[in-house]
Design a protein around this motif. Structure first.
Motif, PDB file in Angstrom:
ATOM      1  N   PHE A 169       5.156   1.728  -4.607  1.00 46.13           N
ATOM      2  CA  PHE A 169       4.811   2.574  -3.469  1.00 46.13           C
ATOM      3  C   PHE A 169       3.471   2.158  -2.865  1.00 46.13           C
ATOM      4  O   PHE A 169       3.339   2.010  -1.647  1.00 46.13           O
ATOM      5  CB  PHE A 169       4.764   4.042  -3.910  1.00 46.13           C
ATOM      6  N   GLN A 170       2.475   1.945  -3.718  1.00 49.70           N
ATOM      7  CA  GLN A 170       1.151   1.574  -3.230  1.00 49.70           C
ATOM      8  C   GLN A 170       1.167   0.209  -2.542  1.00 49.70           C
ATOM      9  O   GLN A 170       0.492   0.014  -1.521  1.00 49.70           O
ATOM     10  CB  GLN A 170       0.155   1.558  -4.395  1.00 49.70           C
ATOM     11  N   SER A 171       1.939  -0.730  -3.073  1.00 49.99           N
ATOM     12  CA  SER A 171       1.963  -2.069  -2.478  1.00 49.99           C
ATOM     13  C   SER A 171       2.570  -2.052  -1.081  1.00 49.99           C
ATOM     14  O   SER A 171       2.165  -2.826  -0.206  1.00 49.99           O
ATOM     15  CB  SER A 171       2.739  -3.043  -3.377  1.00 49.99           C
ATOM     16  N   TYR A 172       3.528  -1.143  -0.836  1.00 45.85           N
ATOM     17  CA  TYR A 172       4.155  -1.087   0.493  1.00 45.85           C
ATOM     18  C   TYR A 172       3.285  -0.341   1.512  1.00 45.85           C
ATOM     19  O   TYR A 172       3.650  -0.246   2.688  1.00 45.85           O
ATOM     20  CB  TYR A 172       5.551  -0.470   0.401  1.00 45.85           C
ATOM     21  N   LEU A 173       2.110   0.133   1.079  1.00 47.70           N
ATOM     22  CA  LEU A 173       1.130   0.622   2.042  1.00 47.70           C
ATOM     23  C   LEU A 173       0.630  -0.506   2.943  1.00 47.70           C
ATOM     24  O   LEU A 173       0.076  -0.261   4.018  1.00 47.70           O
ATOM     25  CB  LEU A 173      -0.050   1.275   1.324  1.00 47.70           C
ATOM     26  N   VAL A 174       0.829  -1.768   2.510  1.00 48.84           N
ATOM     27  CA  VAL A 174       0.534  -2.916   3.372  1.00 48.84           C
ATOM     28  C   VAL A 174       1.324  -2.799   4.663  1.00 48.84           C
ATOM     29  O   VAL A 174       0.777  -2.892   5.777  1.00 48.84           O
ATOM     30  CB  VAL A 174       0.861  -4.241   2.654  1.00 48.84           C
ATOM     31  N   ALA A 175       2.638  -2.604   4.537  1.00 52.44           N
ATOM     32  CA  ALA A 175       3.483  -2.458   5.718  1.00 52.44           C
ATOM     33  C   ALA A 175       3.138  -1.179   6.479  1.00 52.44           C
ATOM     34  O   ALA A 175       3.130  -1.163   7.718  1.00 52.44           O
ATOM     35  CB  ALA A 175       4.958  -2.458   5.315  1.00 52.44           C
ATOM     36  N   PHE A 176       2.840  -0.102   5.740  1.00 51.81           N
ATOM     37  CA  PHE A 176       2.514   1.175   6.395  1.00 51.81           C
ATOM     38  C   PHE A 176       1.265   1.037   7.265  1.00 51.81           C
ATOM     39  O   PHE A 176       1.263   1.419   8.438  1.00 51.81           O
ATOM     40  CB  PHE A 176       2.306   2.262   5.342  1.00 51.81           C
ATOM     41  N   ALA A 177       0.190   0.499   6.692  1.00 49.61           N
ATOM     42  CA  ALA A 177      -1.065   0.379   7.425  1.00 49.61           C
ATOM     43  C   ALA A 177      -0.912  -0.514   8.648  1.00 49.61           C
ATOM     44  O   ALA A 177      -1.481  -0.245   9.716  1.00 49.61           O
ATOM     45  CB  ALA A 177      -2.160  -0.180   6.508  1.00 49.61           C
TER      46      ALA A 177
END
Length: 436
Positions: A51-59
């Protein structure tokens, strides 16, 4: 420079415009699809869960939601060329933020840099996409968008490979094994050295982006007049005061939201899914390029077939149905297959084939959603660009489901997305009036 109607552009002006916009789409692709490597890279370097790693795409992509509508007002004030220049300069600032982020190994600062790059990219996309729709007959817009898509995805094929060549080493397999045994200060020092490999590529990227902003400002790219409508469009839009009075546009924005989310899931999760099958990062790094290569195959088919043999709506219908079928195969198909030197489960190759299913969806939705907007064109384009925040949210949903139920089960997220896209292709794009 004075804005001119599209009908007054010479063939030379049109060709120059297409060449410059094609270059922009190459930059879009390079900067966007590089995230496929950053996600697993940051997961290791910053010790993150899925979940935390896909904050890349979110940001990166939530910036489209924040900036899309302001972009239309910026472009109205500055014009297309100055707006594009500003977009490049904002992206350069975001790239330079990677330097202090890497020196301090601060994940939040990396995300700030990605968000800033996304802000600039949102401005560029809001300017570039209407250009391609307007520079030629509406019935061949999907063909022109396909050409731009090749520029975009071609860069996307190169980006993960080039970044991986710079930040990954042949010895990293052993490094990751040794890292698992480290603790305390030794592990911190190893991770600090690992993360600082991004300083050089992003520093160079920042310089290039700043230079491109100046180059576009000095280029002969013409300003296109989107404020004046033809008589037919003006008559059709006579009583309309808001973009929310165009159902095919609003439904199209939701379709864009879901489409880009499915596209980024197909590209950005394939390395992690391959890893769940025991395929190491050094081998798995090429799978995003395979997915994007299938997208280019779809674009080439679109260039050949549209509009001579197939209209753009029929192509959209086919691609959305194909995406639905491939999603079901990802979830339920099995069996080991050896292909292109890789031994992997059949379902992994179905993720790769999603690139083909996704290829002509954007090219189909955009001209259908923008049809007949007239003086609402810039604001309508910004609303569609806002839909790109689907790239931010849907990967997070995938990551959340993956943490709970496994990376393969995460692909259930795709099914309702493709079902809605099927609805828009067959019915939603033809709705021109809200009814109860």
């Amino acid at each position: 420079m004075k804005a001119v109607p599209v009908s007054e552009l010479t063939r030379r002006d049109t060709r120059i415009s297409l060449l410059i916009i094609g270059t922009l789409f190459f930059i879009f692709g390079f900067v966007s699809w590089i995230n496929a490597i950053l996600i697993p890279y940051f997961k290791i370097a910053c010790e993150l869960n899925h979940f935390q790693s896909y904050l890349v795409a979110f940001a990166f992509y939530i910036a489209y939601f924040v900036m899309s509508v302001p972009s239309s007002f910026v472009l109205k004030k500055t014009g297309f060329r100055k707006g594009i220049m500003l977009g490049f300069w904002v992206m350069a600032v975001g790239a330079f933020l990677f330097i202090p982020a890497a020196l301090t190994r601060t994940y939040g600062l990396f995300l700030t840099g990605l968000f800033t790059i996304g802000l600039g990219l949102a401005l560029l996309q809001t300017a570039a996409n209407p250009y391609i729709t307007l520079l030629g007959p509406p019935e061949s817009a999907a063909q022109r968008i396909s050409v731009m898509g090749i520029c975009n995805k071609g860069a996307g094929i190169l980006a993960p490979i080039l970044l991986a060549a710079v930040i990954l080493r042949a010895t990293d397999g052993q490094f990751l094994q040794d890292l698992a045994q480290m603790t305390g200060a030794e592990k911190e020092a190893a991770l600090d050295g690992f993360i600082r490999r991004v300083i050089l590529p992003y520093g160079v990227m920042g310089v290039i982006l700043a230079g491109l902003g100046i180059a576009v400002r000095l280029s002969p790219l013409p300003e296109i007049d989107t404020e004046h409508e033809t008589d037919a469009v003006a008559e059709a839009n006579a009583g309309k005061t808001s973009i929310f009075q165009f159902p095919h546009l609003i439904l199209g924005a939701l379709a864009i939201f879901l489409h880009v989310g499915t596209q980024v899931i197909a590209v950005d999760t394939v390395i992690g899914y391959a890893g769940s099958m025991g395929i190491g990062l050094l081998e798995a790094k090429v799978f995003p390029s395979y997915t994007l290569a299938m997208t280019i195959v779809g674009y080439l088919l679109g260039i050949v077939l549209i509009p001579r043999y197939v209209n753009q709506r029929a192509a959209l219908c086919f691609c959305t149905l194909l995406g639905t079928v491939l999603t079901l195969l990802i979830l339920f198909a099995g069996g080991n297959i050896r292909l292109l030197g890789h031994s992997a489960d059949l379902s992994l190759w179905m993720v790769v084939l999603l690139g083909l299913a996704n290829s002509l969806v954007w090219a189909g939705i955009w001209p259908l959603a923008m049809d007949g907007l007239g003086r609402f064109t810039k604001l309508g384009a910004s609303l569609l660009i806002m839909g790109l925040c689907g790239n931010a949210l849907l990967p997070l949903v995938y990551g959340y489901v993956s943490d709970l139920a496994g990376v393969r089960s995460g692909y259930w997220v795709l099914l309702p997305c493709y079902l809605y896209l099927v609805f828009y292709a067959f019915r939603g794009c033809r709705i021109r009036k809200w009814t109860r």
